[in-house]
Design an enzyme around this catalytic site. Structure first.
Site, PDB file in Angstrom:
ATOM      1  N   GLY A 228       0.816  -1.209   0.000  1.00 26.15           N
ATOM      2  CA  GLY A 228       0.000   0.000   0.000  1.00 26.15           C
ATOM      3  C   GLY A 228       0.853   1.264   0.000  1.00 26.15           C
ATOM      4  N   GLU A 657       8.877   2.915   7.477  1.00 27.41           N
ATOM      5  CA  GLU A 657       9.114   4.120   6.688  1.00 27.41           C
ATOM      6  C   GLU A 657      10.518   4.688   6.801  1.00 27.41           C
ATOM      7  OE1 GLU A 657       5.020   6.318   6.469  1.00 27.41           O
ATOM      8  OE2 GLU A 657       5.055   5.099   8.263  1.00 27.41           O
TER       9      GLU A 657
END
Ligand code: MOS
Length: 690
Positions: A228, A657
């Protein structure tokens, strides 16, 4: 000890054998197929829609447009209010959906829908000092728009060494392997969406609200998700469209967004224009830090990326300011893309730090170490743990940084100029409230643990299994982990790198409570079960006030072909400090995946605006370039042991991240070292290099 082991993914076999079901791979009786019709102008109004030819085409069940769509309720995210009005706000906006007995028939008929527009002029290009720039109230998710400490202007003007430079980054599009897709099924209990989502429980409320349903009437299932990168962090308009199509036709409807449509309706990273001003004394101690950001949003919804926020925590310096401006253009609404804010912001800060190192004649690693703050430089509170310096030192040692000749453009191998660069990395270590249950079955030999977490391919199911097994004192094989369903206990989205910390803390709490019950009662007998639940809300409210962030250091070696301008990365090396690492196998995948994406940001990825049509020109993987294995011959991710009991109950910092943060700057800095030329606009395309 189950955590810390490189357990393979618990669902690996199901995935490689095809048994794992992704959204539209679920089946439903009497299913029909939808195909989205999108606008061909960037701004204007639909004057007429002729659906007669489409309706007459073979196998067509329905054509739904703003003229016959059911009315939807107001919600904050206007992108979800599909087919409510004739106005067009960007090219590629949803203007209709065709439902047919087969995907092919739906697609064929979609091409027969005739839409006449009254087009108006569009404004789709973010340029420096765009006249539509304004100051948003907040930046995402809820940070102050601007910050200011001391006297930035005075200190910068008086600084012995100054850097005043502007960087630009283009739009980037998330391209997970599995495009966005929904299977919508209505029955007497309400609506079920089999959805490619990063958060089944968190997707439920906005979908329920726009459809005018109570939350309990909607169930979202996201059992397996093919990535995603943030674009599935909130429900996208196609999910509502699938629900509407199923409602209108009385059939279950599968609606898959095509790769091309993903470039229009599923979000992207805003382009940025970033002015960096750094002022330092002769020893390289920062006296003034300024970061001024310009970026875009749409006319549909304000999305204000928090680009300058990493500059608020990275380096010491008494005089500092950060600002954000956004321009609402006739474009799709930007959204989350891996490390929203931190990724583009750290590109600018860490590139400017390299320029400062050159201007001051100081080694770039030493410059960063010298400016490492004692406490959070803007919040004034201690860090729960901060090991940037340890990452820089260990990275330098592993990379062989000390042998580097700092002079630019002095290493030549045939046609290649060779260089190396470094940059820092950071990402917030968030933890959000979550609930979980743990149940003992089969006389206490088997355990079922459930939480509304989502495994988007990262290994979440696996690490949660490890946390449960360790807390219960059993083998991972004795635990069945249930995730990916809004019917499970409420848990936050797989986003903001907060998944493992948030879900793991709840799973640990539920398993501890169950263990205590079992120890007191002796466990279930026969077919009885014993169950415990846990909610981390109060634990998190009791936490100390601290600044919580993961840190890292990125090192790059690359070479530049002096004839063609081609850049080849030879080596990426990252060292990260991210609390306890629960599974080195899945952690390594996260780190190197992020680093690869950061390298691609520097060299390959770029969403190119077509000024005439007002859309992205390169809307497929043939023209939007992403790297393959051969693009990085050597990639290493390492981490340092970091004990941080104060960061959250589990002592972990998210790692989804941080790997992307800083990589692009390290690549740009290596390019400067190779060539002696500073390019401040990404990506470093050959036409810019030559
Ligand atoms: Mo991440 S972009 O917060 O899913």
């Amino acid at each position: 000890m189950s955590t810390g082991l490189p357990l393979p993914r618990v669902e690996a076999r199901a995935k490689v054998t095809g048994a794992a079901r992704y959204a539209v791979e679920h089946s439903a009786d009497g299913v029909a197929y939808g195909w989205i019709v999108t606008s061909t102008v960037a701004r204007g109004r639909i004057e007429a829609i002729d659906t007669a030819a489409a309706l007459a085409a073979p196998e067509v069940v329905a054509v739904i447009t703003h003229e016959n769509a059911p009315r939807l309720q107001p919600v904050d995210d206007h992108e979800l209010r599909v087919l409510q009005a004739p106005e067009v706000s960007y090219r590629g906006q949803i203007v209709g959906v065709v439902v047919a007995e087969s995907l092919e028939s739906a697609r064929e008929a979609a091409a027969l829908v005739r839409v006449d527009y009254a087009a108006e002029g569009h404004d789709v290009l973010l340029v420096r000092d765009h006249p539509k720039l304004y100051r948003p109230e907040k930046v995402n998710p809820n940070y102050p728009t601007d910050t200011s400490f001391g006297d930035f202007d005075g200190a910068f003007a008086a600084a012995e060494v100054r850097v005043d430079v502007t960087y630009t980054t283009p739009a980037f599009h998330n391209n997970p392997m599995e495009p966005h897709a929904t299977l919508a099924v209505w029955d007497e209990d309400g609506l079920t969406l089999y959805e490619s989502s990063q958060g089944a429980p968190t997707a439920r409320a906005p979908v329920a609200k726009v459809l005018g349903l109570a939350d309990e009437r909607v169930r979202v299932v996201a059992e397996h998700v093919g990535g995603g990168f943030g674009s599935k962090g909130t429900p996208r308009p196609h999910a509502v469209l699938a629900a509407v199509a199923a409602q209108v036709t009385g059939r279950p409807v599968k609606l898959a967004v095509t790769r091309q449509q993903m470039f229009q309706i599923t979000g992207y990273r805003t382009p940025t224009v970033q002015r960096m001003r750094l002022g330092a004394d002769a020893d390289g101690r920062l006296v003034a830090i300024g970061h001024d950001v310009q970026e875009q949003t749409s006319t549909v919804r304000e999305f204000a990326e928090q680009t300058a926020t990493p500059t608020r925590v990275m380096y010491a310096g008494a005089n500092r300011r950060t600002t954000h401006l956004v321009a609402a253009l006739d474009v799709p609404t930007p959204s989350w893309m891996r490390a929203p804010g931190e990724c583009p912001g750290m590109y600018a800060l860490e590139s400017a730090m390299d320029e400062l190192a050159v201007a001051a004649g100081i080694d770039p690693v030493a410059l960063r170490v010298r400016n490492d703050p004692e406490v959070d430089p803007e919040e004034g509170v201690p860090f729960s743990s901060r090991n940037l310096v340890a990452c820089l030192r260990e990275g330098a040692a592993r990379f062989g940084w000390d042998a580097r000749d700092p002079r630019p453009s002095t290493r030549r191998e045939g046609r290649w100029l060779v260089g190396s660069g470094v940059a820092s990395s950071t990402y917030p270590a968030r933890c959000r409230p979550a609930q979980a249950f743990a149940r003992a079955e089969a006389g206490g030999r088997h355990f079922v643990v459930g939480i509304g977490a989502t495994d988007i391919g990262t290994g979440a199911r696996t690490v949660l299994t490890q946390v449960a097994a360790e807390t219960l004192g059993v083998e991972p094989g004795q635990v069945t982990m249930m995730v990916g369903d809004s019917a499970l206990p409420h848990a936050p989205v797989a986003g903001g790198s907060a998944g493992t910390a948030s879900w793991g803390s709840a799973v640990q709490g539920a398993c501890r409570a169950l263990r205590a019950q079992l120890d007191a009662s002796g466990g279930p007998s026969g077919t009885d079960t014993v169950e415990a639940t846990y909610d981390t809300t109060e634990d998190l409210e009791r936490q100390k006030e601290l600044s919580r962030h993961a840190f890292g250091a990125q090192f790059v070696t690359l070479r530049v072909d002096v004839d063609s301008g081609e850049i080849r990365v030879d080596r990426l090396l990252g060292v990260f400090a991210a609390g306890r690492i629960l599974n080195p196998r899945t952690a390594r995948s996260q780190f190197i995946g992020g680093m690869t994406m950061g390298m691609a940001m520097a060299l390959m990825e770029e969403s190119v605006v077509d000024l005439e049509f007002g859309d992205y020109l390169n809307h497929d993987l043939a023209q939007y370039h992403v790297p393959v294995n051969a693009d990085i011959p050597s990639i290493e991710a390492h981490w340092i042991d970091e004990e941080d009991p104060d960061v959250n109950p589990l002592g972990v910092k998210g790692i989804g991240e941080i790997g992307i943060v800083g990589t692009a700057a390290a690549v740009g800095n290596a390019f400067f070292h190779a060539t002696g030329v500073r390019i401040r606009d990404l990506p470093l395309r050959p036409d810019r290099v030559l």
